[in-house]
Design an enzyme around this catalytic site. Structure first.
Site, short mmCIF file in Angstrom:
data_model
loop_
_atom_site.label_atom_id
_atom_site.label_comp_id
_atom_site.label_asym_id
_atom_site.label_seq_id
_atom_site.Cartn_x
_atom_site.Cartn_y
_atom_site.Cartn_z
N ASN A 1 23.60 -14.65 -55.40
CA ASN A 1 24.82 -15.41 -55.63
C ASN A 1 24.77 -15.89 -57.07
O ASN A 1 24.10 -16.88 -57.38
CB ASN A 1 24.87 -16.58 -54.64
CG ASN A 1 26.11 -17.43 -54.78
OD1 ASN A 1 26.94 -17.20 -55.66
ND2 ASN A 1 26.25 -18.42 -53.93
N ARG B 1 27.29 -11.99 -53.44
CA ARG B 1 28.50 -12.77 -53.21
C ARG B 1 29.43 -12.54 -54.41
O ARG B 1 29.02 -12.77 -55.54
CB ARG B 1 28.15 -14.24 -53.10
CG ARG B 1 29.34 -15.10 -52.84
CD ARG B 1 28.92 -16.52 -52.64
NE ARG B 1 30.07 -17.31 -52.23
CZ ARG B 1 29.98 -18.56 -51.85
NH1 ARG B 1 28.81 -19.16 -51.82
NH2 ARG B 1 31.05 -19.22 -51.50
N HIS C 1 35.92 -19.18 -49.76
CA HIS C 1 34.94 -19.59 -48.73
C HIS C 1 34.98 -18.66 -47.53
O HIS C 1 34.57 -19.04 -46.42
CB HIS C 1 35.19 -21.03 -48.23
CG HIS C 1 34.78 -22.10 -49.20
ND1 HIS C 1 35.50 -23.24 -49.41
CD2 HIS C 1 33.71 -22.18 -50.02
CE1 HIS C 1 34.90 -23.98 -50.33
NE2 HIS C 1 33.80 -23.36 -50.72
N GLU D 1 26.14 -18.70 -45.52
CA GLU D 1 26.83 -17.59 -46.19
C GLU D 1 25.85 -16.46 -46.54
O GLU D 1 26.21 -15.29 -46.51
CB GLU D 1 27.53 -18.12 -47.46
CG GLU D 1 28.74 -18.97 -47.12
CD GLU D 1 28.95 -20.13 -48.08
OE1 GLU D 1 28.01 -20.91 -48.29
OE2 GLU D 1 30.06 -20.25 -48.62
#
Ligand code: ADP
Length: 398
Positions: free
Chosen positions: A9, A93, A181, A379
């Site tokens: 990420n 991500r 999100h 996540e």
């Protein structure tokens, strides 16, 4: 050797990562860490599932650290602990998948070109996501790399949830409410399927309340509306972001204050929200502990906006059977949850105060028509799950 999936990420000054064992169809969390201070003074650490924490060492003489150098630091640690040779894929991500990318995607040259074209939609985030991908391609050559989008879950929105009331040409060129999100909402939806199968087919509102905050209305497991819009600025006030704002304020800042786009961007992304309102901190724990009236105002406004959105989102799915709190504030602050839900009996919500204070998974009272849950989001696990599915699916490699 165990199979291992890595997740990345990459932000402007940080690179977060996690490692999962991927044997027997299960994902087993092995470690998570981050390198911070990219472009400045780097620091970072990694924590293994066993609890053991390692601080990364940086070669100060090598000059400023970029994403490539940060990835090498992570790779070095993976080699030291014997994980490097087990890595079978890396999942990333990626904040923006634009109007058309509805699913995670294997990254090749063509995919990279598509992701670069989306930079104008998320100029503050997408370039850093791409830097992380390029660094990982170099560090893990030949391993499948998968992009997972924060916008993808919301592509099921009906037109009215996606549009602004601007001339149609703007919608057609991509000026839409994308919602973000999405990986968190997808994870919560899949978790709800396991813990409350009776409500996942119904109408659920999820409040992801962290440094970034948004809410999402979900019907039959699909996103119907989100509080975030064209960018991750819209909707709820956040740690440092303003949330909903009359566009007339921007016109005023430009015309009367002569502020540039960059100054306005800094104001709205970095100096507003809980931090700007309180003048104290973006951190909810500090605001809750403070007796400053400005801290109280910031908390009251945060709660008031959540309550408005709750009612608005309930209207967009025509009622609500379940509510989920997640994110750092949603998972940990019983005070915020209580403030949001008090006086909401008209929506069929009755809070069980004891369960709420104890941080139970279900915090609604037995007589509550609407069931309320607290579910920690994950996540990284969602990214790892998508990544392994794509990495192991030969059809995706043709
Ligand atoms: P991010 O969006 O960066 O992932 P998090 O989901 O970690 O952020 O949420 C960070 C927020 O959660 C901060 O405002 C922090 O103060 C808040 N938070 C964490 N623990 C608590 C707690 N026990 N009580 C109140 N707020 C908390």
């Amino acid at each position: 050797m165990s199979k291992i999936v890595l997740t990345f990420n990459a932000g402007s000054s940080s690179l977060k990562f996690a490692a999962f064992g991927a044997d027997n169809g299960r994902l087993n969390h092995l470690a998570a860490g981050q390198v911070e201070g990219i472009g400045a003074n780097p620091k970072g650490s990694v924590k293994r599932a066993t609890g053991e924490t390692t601080e990364f060492a940086f070669d100060r003489a090598a000059g400023k650290l970029d994403h490539h150098a940060a990835t090498r630091v992570i790779l070095h640690w993976l080699e030291q602990v014997g994980y490097a040779s087990g890595i079978i894929a890396v999942g990333h991500r990626v904040v923006h998948g634009g109007p058309n990318l509805t699913e995670p995607m294997l990254i090749d040259e063509a995919a990279l070109a598509i992701l670069r074209k989306l930079i104008p939609l998320a100029p503050l985030h997408q370039p850093h996501n791409l830097a992380g991908i390029e660094a990982a391609i170099r560090a893990f050559p030949g391993k499948p790399q998968v992009a997972c989008f924060d916008t993808a879950f919301h592509r099921s929105h009906p037109f009215v949830s996606d549009t602004f009331a601007l001339p149609r040409a703007y919608y057609d060129e991509g000026v839409r409410r994308y919602g973000f999100h999405g990986l968190s909402y997808e994870y919560i939806t899949s978790t709800l399927k396991k813990i409350a199968p009776q409500i996942v087919r119904e109408d659920v509102i999820v409040a992801h309340l962290g440094n970034g905050a948004s809410m999402c209305a979900i019907k039959n497991g699909r996103s119907i509306a989100s509080t975030m819009g064209f960018t991750a600025l819209d909707g709820l006030p956040m740690g440092t972001r303003c949330g909903q704002l009359d566009p007339g304020v921007l016109l005023y800042l430009m015309a009367e204050k002569k502020m540039t786009a960059e100054q306005i961007s800094d104001l709205l992304y970095k100096e507003s929200g809980l931090k700007g309102m309180s003048g104290i901190s973006q951190d909810m724990r500090e605001l809750e502990a403070s007796d400053s009236p400005h801290a109280r105002d910031a908390i009251d406004y945060f709660v008031a906006r959540i309550r408005r959105e709750l009612a608005g989102l309930a209207a967009s799915v025509e009622g609500v059977e379940g509510i989920v709190f997640t994110g750092g504030i949603g998972e940990n602050s019983s005070r915020i949850r209580k403030a949001v839900l008090s006086g909401m009996e008209w929506m069929g919500i009755v809070l069980d105060d004891e369960a709420n204070d104890a941080g139970a998974q279900m915090i609604s009272a037995k007589e509550s028509r609407t069931v309320v849950f607290v579910i920690p989001t994950d996540e990284e696990r969602m990214i790892a799950k998508h990544t392994i599915e794509i990495a192991l699916d030969p059809r995706k490699h043709q």
